[in-house]
Design a protein around this motif. Structure first.
Motif, PDB file in Angstrom:
ATOM      1  N   VAL A  16      29.991  34.341  38.754  1.00 56.06           N
ATOM      2  CA  VAL A  16      30.078  35.431  37.774  1.00 56.06           C
ATOM      3  C   VAL A  16      29.484  36.711  38.357  1.00 56.06           C
ATOM      4  N   PHE A  17      28.371  36.587  39.039  1.00 55.72           N
ATOM      5  CA  PHE A  17      27.723  37.738  39.661  1.00 55.72           C
ATOM      6  C   PHE A  17      28.648  38.409  40.675  1.00 55.72           C
ATOM      7  N   MET A  18      29.239  37.635  41.564  1.00 56.03           N
ATOM      8  CA  MET A  18      30.106  38.198  42.595  1.00 56.03           C
ATOM      9  C   MET A  18      31.372  38.820  42.012  1.00 56.03           C
ATOM     10  N   LEU A  19      32.031  38.099  41.101  1.00 54.69           N
ATOM     11  CA  LEU A  19      33.284  38.599  40.541  1.00 54.69           C
ATOM     12  C   LEU A  19      33.056  39.834  39.670  1.00 54.69           C
ATOM     13  N   THR A  20      31.928  39.886  38.979  1.00 60.11           N
ATOM     14  CA  THR A  20      31.618  41.078  38.175  1.00 60.11           C
ATOM     15  C   THR A  20      31.442  42.294  39.073  1.00 60.11           C
ATOM     16  N   GLN A  21      30.719  42.125  40.193  1.00 55.74           N
ATOM     17  CA  GLN A  21      30.553  43.227  41.129  1.00 55.74           C
ATOM     18  C   GLN A  21      31.902  43.683  41.690  1.00 55.74           C
ATOM     19  N   MET A  22      32.756  42.729  42.024  1.00 55.34           N
ATOM     20  CA  MET A  22      34.064  43.079  42.574  1.00 55.34           C
ATOM     21  C   MET A  22      34.933  43.785  41.542  1.00 55.34           C
ATOM     22  N   ALA A  23      34.871  43.323  40.278  1.00 52.13           N
ATOM     23  CA  ALA A  23      35.694  43.950  39.239  1.00 52.13           C
ATOM     24  C   ALA A  23      35.220  45.361  38.935  1.00 52.13           C
ATOM     25  N   LEU A  24      33.908  45.552  38.816  1.00 51.44           N
ATOM     26  CA  LEU A  24      33.377  46.878  38.498  1.00 51.44           C
ATOM     27  C   LEU A  24      33.479  47.829  39.683  1.00 51.44           C
ATOM     28  N   GLY A  25      33.525  47.296  40.887  1.00 50.53           N
ATOM     29  CA  GLY A  25      33.670  48.142  42.063  1.00 50.53           C
ATOM     30  C   GLY A  25      35.110  48.393  42.453  1.00 50.53           C
ATOM     31  N   SER A  26      36.049  48.046  41.585  1.00 50.35           N
ATOM     32  CA  SER A  26      37.494  48.237  41.811  1.00 50.35           C
ATOM     33  C   SER A  26      38.016  47.422  42.985  1.00 50.35           C
ATOM     34  N   GLU A  27      37.267  46.461  43.483  1.00 48.64           N
ATOM     35  CA  GLU A  27      37.728  45.630  44.594  1.00 48.64           C
ATOM     36  C   GLU A  27      38.798  44.646  44.126  1.00 48.64           C
ATOM     37  N   ILE A  28      38.667  44.150  42.900  1.00 49.91           N
ATOM     38  CA  ILE A  28      39.697  43.269  42.353  1.00 49.91           C
ATOM     39  C   ILE A  28      41.017  44.026  42.219  1.00 49.91           C
ATOM     40  N   ALA A  29      40.940  45.284  41.754  1.00 48.16           N
ATOM     41  CA  ALA A  29      42.156  46.084  41.632  1.00 48.16           C
ATOM     42  C   ALA A  29      42.795  46.305  43.004  1.00 48.16           C
ATOM     43  N   SER A  30      41.973  46.523  44.014  1.00 49.59           N
ATOM     44  CA  SER A  30      42.515  46.717  45.370  1.00 49.59           C
ATOM     45  C   SER A  30      43.192  45.448  45.875  1.00 49.59           C
ATOM     46  N   LEU A  31      42.568  44.320  45.615  1.00 57.11           N
ATOM     47  CA  LEU A  31      43.156  43.056  46.057  1.00 57.11           C
ATOM     48  C   LEU A  31      44.459  42.768  45.320  1.00 57.11           C
ATOM     49  N   ARG A  32      44.507  43.098  44.046  1.00 55.77           N
ATOM     50  CA  ARG A  32      45.750  42.888  43.285  1.00 55.77           C
ATOM     51  C   ARG A  32      46.855  43.814  43.808  1.00 55.77           C
ATOM     52  N   ALA A  33      46.465  45.034  44.173  1.00 52.57           N
ATOM     53  CA  ALA A  33      47.466  45.948  44.733  1.00 52.57           C
ATOM     54  C   ALA A  33      48.001  45.437  46.057  1.00 52.57           C
ATOM     55  N   ALA A  34      47.178  44.649  46.761  1.00 53.11           N
ATOM     56  CA  ALA A  34      47.620  44.067  48.032  1.00 53.11           C
ATOM     57  C   ALA A  34      48.393  42.770  47.827  1.00 53.11           C
ATOM     58  N   GLY A  35      48.595  42.384  46.578  1.00 54.73           N
ATOM     59  CA  GLY A  35      49.397  41.194  46.296  1.00 54.73           C
ATOM     60  C   GLY A  35      48.601  39.923  46.108  1.00 54.73           C
ATOM     61  N   LEU A  36      47.279  40.034  45.926  1.00 52.69           N
ATOM     62  CA  LEU A  36      46.438  38.835  45.763  1.00 52.69           C
ATOM     63  C   LEU A  36      46.391  38.453  44.282  1.00 52.69           C
ATOM     64  N   SER A  37      46.830  37.265  43.953  1.00 51.66           N
ATOM     65  CA  SER A  37      46.823  36.797  42.572  1.00 51.66           C
ATOM     66  C   SER A  37      45.495  36.129  42.238  1.00 51.66           C
ATOM     67  N   THR A  38      45.285  35.837  40.953  1.00 48.85           N
ATOM     68  CA  THR A  38      44.060  35.157  40.527  1.00 48.85           C
ATOM     69  C   THR A  38      43.995  33.747  41.104  1.00 48.85           C
ATOM     70  N   VAL A  39      45.145  33.088  41.180  1.00 52.24           N
ATOM     71  CA  VAL A  39      45.181  31.738  41.749  1.00 52.24           C
ATOM     72  C   VAL A  39      44.770  31.767  43.222  1.00 52.24           C
ATOM     73  N   THR A  40      45.285  32.760  43.954  1.00 53.45           N
ATOM     74  CA  THR A  40      44.920  32.869  45.371  1.00 53.45           C
ATOM     75  C   THR A  40      43.444  33.172  45.531  1.00 53.45           C
ATOM     76  N   LEU A  41      42.888  34.005  44.659  1.00 54.12           N
ATOM     77  CA  LEU A  41      41.449  34.288  44.710  1.00 54.12           C
ATOM     78  C   LEU A  41      40.640  33.019  44.470  1.00 54.12           C
ATOM     79  N   PHE A  42      41.096  32.206  43.523  1.00 53.59           N
ATOM     80  CA  PHE A  42      40.414  30.938  43.263  1.00 53.59           C
ATOM     81  C   PHE A  42      40.478  30.030  44.496  1.00 53.59           C
ATOM     82  N   VAL A  43      41.626  29.991  45.141  1.00 53.20           N
ATOM     83  CA  VAL A  43      41.771  29.160  46.343  1.00 53.20           C
ATOM     84  C   VAL A  43      40.853  29.665  47.454  1.00 53.20           C
ATOM     85  N   LEU A  44      40.715  30.975  47.578  1.00 53.08           N
ATOM     86  CA  LEU A  44      39.828  31.537  48.597  1.00 53.08           C
ATOM     87  C   LEU A  44      38.364  31.221  48.320  1.00 53.08           C
TER      88      LEU A  44
END
Length: 385
Positions: free
Chosen positions: A103-131
């Protein structure tokens, strides 16, 4: 501190653009991203585990420090207790550490727009879970190894040290019952690390389960792999009469109980290895708990990877926090609440399994399977928004 290295995101996005243009250089950055996410996740799990274990260790020491100092063991005794008790605390803290760390890591990534960047690069939630899975599975494998090889030994050493150093072992220990190859034994107290028993009653039964002899000894001491009983009084039940005999000292050869067994049997819920549980369930080794409890304990280390993956799934909805929401979002709190609810539900179902109300396999698998279905439904609902 951001969730992952921004350079890794940039390389991943460049690879995605290259893949869209027909280039074949997209796979290496995926492994770079895997390495960065794994390191970030493991770092936060380690930090959360350190904080949780420290708090648990402090609470345990607050309860036991007075007794340790009364035994004149000093700082060395406090450190010995903390060190021997540490592996058990690590196992207890692992699920919450994975949940809070994720939760700590994903919250930082979401608030830092890193999740948005990864989604723009084609990374899905399932792929993030696999990683995130390799780091979590690595933690689970470490927990399994510790549960199987480290914790049973340290808990046994702690019980032995605690009993040996007690000046009032006869008052500190409580009486307990256990089965010994079909016979029933009661011990009032024990001392010297389980090598001396006080107030021993041994009810020996035959192959059909019928009582054939009762032995009562004031004291029994373990010497040269056998128990030597003092002031032994024995009743042999024959077909038509009862034979009573008394012995000043007598060697008990029909018992396979060792001092280590005594220390384990005296604990309410001891940590046992798979080999020890198999010996109890299938070889008639000494046991003080119902068979259903041992069957539940047999599955405990092997369900750990599934439990940690469930914690990871429950933390994933945090990625849907809008960056503009900031710290006002209640999603991290909801994820933490879901993880705590899973732990409570698992404890309740395991209690039913320990009591024999539910089959051990069902009581072990039902909570993580149900939590997985709820987490997937939660993720699908968030994906539809």
């Amino acid at each position: 501190m951001s969730g992952i290295d921004p350079a890794a995101i940039a390389r991943f996005m460049a690879a995605a653009e290259a893949g869209a243009s027909g280039m074949s250089a997209a796979s290496p950055p995926r492994y770079v991203l895997l390495g960065h996410i794994s390191r970030a996740l493991l770092a936060r799990i380690g930090l959360c585990a350190f904080i949780l274990i420290s708090l648990m260790e402090i609470l345990a020491l607050l309860e036991q420090t007075t007794a340790i100092l009364q035994r004149n063991l000093g700082v060395h005794g406090i450190l010995t207790y903390a060190l021997l008790h540490l592996p058990a605390l690590i196992l207890q803290a692992l699920p919450l550490s994975v949940l809070i760390g994720a939760v700590f890591m994903l919250t930082q990534m979401a608030l830092g727009s890193e999740i948005a960047s990864l989604r723009a690069a084609g990374l899905s939630t399932v792929t993030l879970f696999v990683l995130m899975l390799p780091g979590t599975v690595g933690v689970a494998i470490g927990g399994m190894v510790m549960h199987e090889f480290v914790t049973p030994r340290t808990e046994l050493a702690l019980a032995r040290w605690w009993n040996v150093t007690s000046p009032t072992a006869l008052q500190d220990t409580r009486g307990f019952w256990f089965h010994d190859h079909g016979s029933i034994v009661h011990v009032d107290h024990f001392s010297a690390g389980g090598t001396i028993l006080h107030g021993v009653d041994y009810y020996r039964r035959n192959a059909k389960g019928a009582l054939e002899a009762v032995s009562s000894a004031r004291q029994a001491e373990f010497r040269q792999s056998v128990w030597e009983a003092t002031s032994l009084r024995q009743l042999d039940l024959n077909t038509n009469r009862v034979v009573i005999s008394q012995h000043a000292t007598e060697t008990i050869t029909h018992s396979a109980v060792s001092p280590d067994n005594i220390l384990i049997l005296s604990q309410p819920y001891p940590v046992l290895s798979t080999r020890q549980i198999e010996a109890i369930l299938h070889q008639g080794a000494p046991a003080s708990l119902p068979k259903a409890t041992y069957r539940m304990a047999l599955f405990e280390p092997y369900i750990l990877p599934m439990n940690l993956c469930v914690m990871l799934l429950l933390a994933l909805p945090v990625v849907y926090i809008p960056p503009r929401t900031g710290t006002r979002s209640m999603m991290p709190v909801a994820a933490l609440g879901a993880g705590f609810a899973f732990i409570v539900m698992q404890g309740l179902v395991q209690a039913l399994g320990n009591a024999g109300t539910l089959p051990a396999l069902l009581a072990t698998l039902a909570p993580p399977i149900l939590a997985t279905l709820l987490a997937v439904a939660w993720l699908l609902k968030m994906e539809e928004r």
